[in-house]
Scaffold this active site. Structure first.
Site, short mmCIF file in Angstrom:
data_model
loop_
_atom_site.label_atom_id
_atom_site.label_comp_id
_atom_site.label_asym_id
_atom_site.label_seq_id
_atom_site.Cartn_x
_atom_site.Cartn_y
_atom_site.Cartn_z
N ASN A 20 -7.46 2.96 -37.52
CA ASN A 20 -8.87 2.56 -37.65
C ASN A 20 -9.15 1.40 -36.69
OD1 ASN A 20 -11.22 1.21 -38.50
ND2 ASN A 20 -11.12 2.23 -40.49
N ASP A 22 -12.05 -0.10 -36.05
CA ASP A 22 -13.29 -0.83 -36.34
C ASP A 22 -13.23 -2.31 -36.00
OD1 ASP A 22 -14.68 1.32 -37.37
OD2 ASP A 22 -13.99 0.96 -39.42
N HIS A 23 -12.08 -2.93 -36.30
CA HIS A 23 -12.06 -4.38 -36.18
C HIS A 23 -11.89 -4.87 -34.74
CE1 HIS A 23 -12.88 -4.88 -40.30
NE2 HIS A 23 -11.89 -4.08 -40.62
N ARG A 31 -19.35 -11.78 -30.27
CA ARG A 31 -19.93 -12.42 -29.10
C ARG A 31 -21.05 -11.59 -28.47
NH1 ARG A 31 -17.31 -16.96 -26.74
NH2 ARG A 31 -16.84 -18.19 -28.57
N HIS A 56 -15.57 3.73 -38.63
CA HIS A 56 -16.61 3.73 -39.66
C HIS A 56 -17.91 3.25 -39.02
CE1 HIS A 56 -17.74 2.25 -44.01
NE2 HIS A 56 -18.65 3.06 -43.49
N ARG A 58 -21.04 2.01 -39.76
CA ARG A 58 -21.73 1.50 -40.95
C ARG A 58 -23.22 1.45 -40.70
NH1 ARG A 58 -18.04 -1.30 -44.77
NH2 ARG A 58 -19.96 -1.85 -45.85
N ARG A 62 -22.01 -3.02 -38.11
CA ARG A 62 -21.25 -4.27 -37.91
C ARG A 62 -19.92 -4.02 -37.20
NH1 ARG A 62 -18.82 -5.26 -43.87
NH2 ARG A 62 -20.92 -4.82 -44.53
N HIS A 63 -19.44 -2.76 -37.22
CA HIS A 63 -18.21 -2.46 -36.47
C HIS A 63 -18.61 -1.68 -35.22
CE1 HIS A 63 -16.33 -2.12 -40.76
NE2 HIS A 63 -16.26 -3.37 -40.35
N GLU A 83 -15.73 7.86 -40.54
CA GLU A 83 -16.06 7.44 -41.91
C GLU A 83 -17.56 7.21 -41.98
OE1 GLU A 83 -11.87 5.04 -42.67
OE2 GLU A 83 -13.77 3.96 -42.71
N THR A 114 -14.92 -1.47 -47.61
CA THR A 114 -15.22 -0.42 -48.58
C THR A 114 -14.45 -0.70 -49.86
OG1 THR A 114 -15.37 1.04 -46.68
CG2 THR A 114 -15.42 2.07 -48.84
N GLU A 164 -9.14 11.34 -49.54
CA GLU A 164 -8.37 10.16 -49.15
C GLU A 164 -8.30 9.25 -50.36
OE1 GLU A 164 -9.10 8.38 -45.32
OE2 GLU A 164 -8.45 6.42 -46.05
N HIS A 203 -6.31 2.11 -47.05
CA HIS A 203 -6.97 0.85 -47.39
C HIS A 203 -5.95 -0.21 -47.80
CE1 HIS A 203 -10.87 -1.14 -47.81
NE2 HIS A 203 -10.16 -1.98 -48.53
N GLY A 204 -5.95 -1.30 -47.06
CA GLY A 204 -5.10 -2.44 -47.40
C GLY A 204 -3.63 -2.24 -47.11
N GLY A 225 -6.19 0.17 -40.67
CA GLY A 225 -6.96 -0.55 -39.67
C GLY A 225 -6.73 -2.03 -39.63
N1 PXP Z 1 -9.74 4.52 -45.17
C1 PXP Z 1 -11.04 4.30 -45.46
C2 PXP Z 1 -11.83 5.42 -46.03
C3 PXP Z 1 -11.65 3.05 -45.21
O1 PXP Z 1 -12.96 2.85 -45.52
C4 PXP Z 1 -10.87 2.03 -44.62
C5 PXP Z 1 -11.51 0.72 -44.31
O2 PXP Z 1 -12.51 0.89 -43.37
C6 PXP Z 1 -9.54 2.32 -44.30
C7 PXP Z 1 -8.99 3.55 -44.62
C8 PXP Z 1 -8.66 1.31 -43.63
O3 PXP Z 1 -8.49 0.21 -44.45
P1 PXP Z 1 -7.81 -1.10 -43.84
O4 PXP Z 1 -8.70 -1.58 -42.75
O5 PXP Z 1 -7.72 -2.01 -45.00
O6 PXP Z 1 -6.47 -0.67 -43.31
#
Ligand code: PXP
Length: 252
Positions: A20, A22-23, A31, A56, A58, A62-63, A83, A114, A164, A203-204, A225
């Protein structure tokens, strides 16, 4: 049969890693310019052992932003897992870009990430046209749900080919609570697979907590991510992804 051959037959199928990105966009957006470019991150994923790109879009952008999607798709041959919230706006964007997969997630503007799973059971009538319209367009639909049998049943009723499982509770729990959450994830992965749904998880997840999840044999994909991008600050993105890949492979 040799031990080696037996081991290769008994080993569960490979576990895909969706990165992922996004970040990378979050830092860029801080910036308002165009650096760091999430497309450059997407281009590095395959070489480091990732199997797909997850992003994702959004509601508040924001990403990643709308133009990132096409650029990511053009820049990498890897499958894109988009996503998205179940809104008309996102549906129209998904149908236009036709990503390999679309993971429907709950989205509240004020949340930092999320936070919970999708209430697929309570939202059947709202979600049904999203699942069918995305599926009709050849997009593989996934529902981001808590590891809960009601939600798996709801995914079956909706005809979603993928779920998921939300690993956030597992990632944040400790001790016996974490072990219990891991059992729930394993049980729900098995229940989904038994009913013809491909289970993914995410996630996490971090270097410290990924192995136990990766060891669940029915899981086909992990989406990771925040930790990977954070760790990339210290070791570089390729090294960060490569180490996660290694931990996942070692756990199978
Ligand atoms: N899967 C889904 C559906 C998510 O929404 C996210 C967070 O955007 C992730 C996985 C990845 O989570 P993390 O950034 O905590 O690894």
């Amino acid at each position: 049969m040799s031990e080696l051959l037996r081991a290769s037959f008994l080993r569960p199928p490979a576990l895909r890693l969706g990165v992922n990105i996004d970040h990378v966009a979050t830092i860029r957006n801080a910036r308002g310019g165009d650096h760091p470019d999430p497309v450059r991150a997407a281009e590095m994923v395959a070489g480091a052992g990732g199997d797909g790109i997850t992003a994702h879009l959004r509601e508040d952008r924001r990403h990643i932003r709308d133009d990132d999607l096409a650029r990511i798709q053009a820049a990498t041959g890897l499958p894109l897992n988009l996503e998205m919230a179940a809104t008309e706006e996102m549906l129209e964007i998904a149908l236009r870009h036709k990503p390999h997969a679309a993971c429907i997630v709950p989205e509240r503007r004020e949340e930092r990430t999320t936070e919970g799973g999708l209430d697929a059971a309570g939202m059947h009538n709202h979600l049904a046209p999203f699942v069918s319209r995305l599926s009709d367009a050849g997009i593989r639909v996934s529902l981001f749900i808590a590891p809960d049998p009601r939600q798996i049943e709801a995914a079956m009723m909706l005809g979603a080919p993928v779920v998921e499982l939300h690993t956030g509770e597992y990632a944040h729990a400790e001790g016996e609570a974490r072990a219990a959450e891991l059992r729930r994830i394993a049980d729900m992965a098995a229940l989904a697979a038994k009913n013809g749904i491909e289970p993914h998880a995410g996630h996490g997840l971090t270097f410290d907590n990924v192995a136990a999840v990766a060891a669940i044999p029915q899981l086909a994909e992990l989406n990771i991510g925040h930790f990977l991008i954070g760790e990339a600050i210290f070791v570089g993105l390729e090294a960060s992804i490569r180490q996660m890949r290694q931990l996942m492979d070692d756990a199978r």
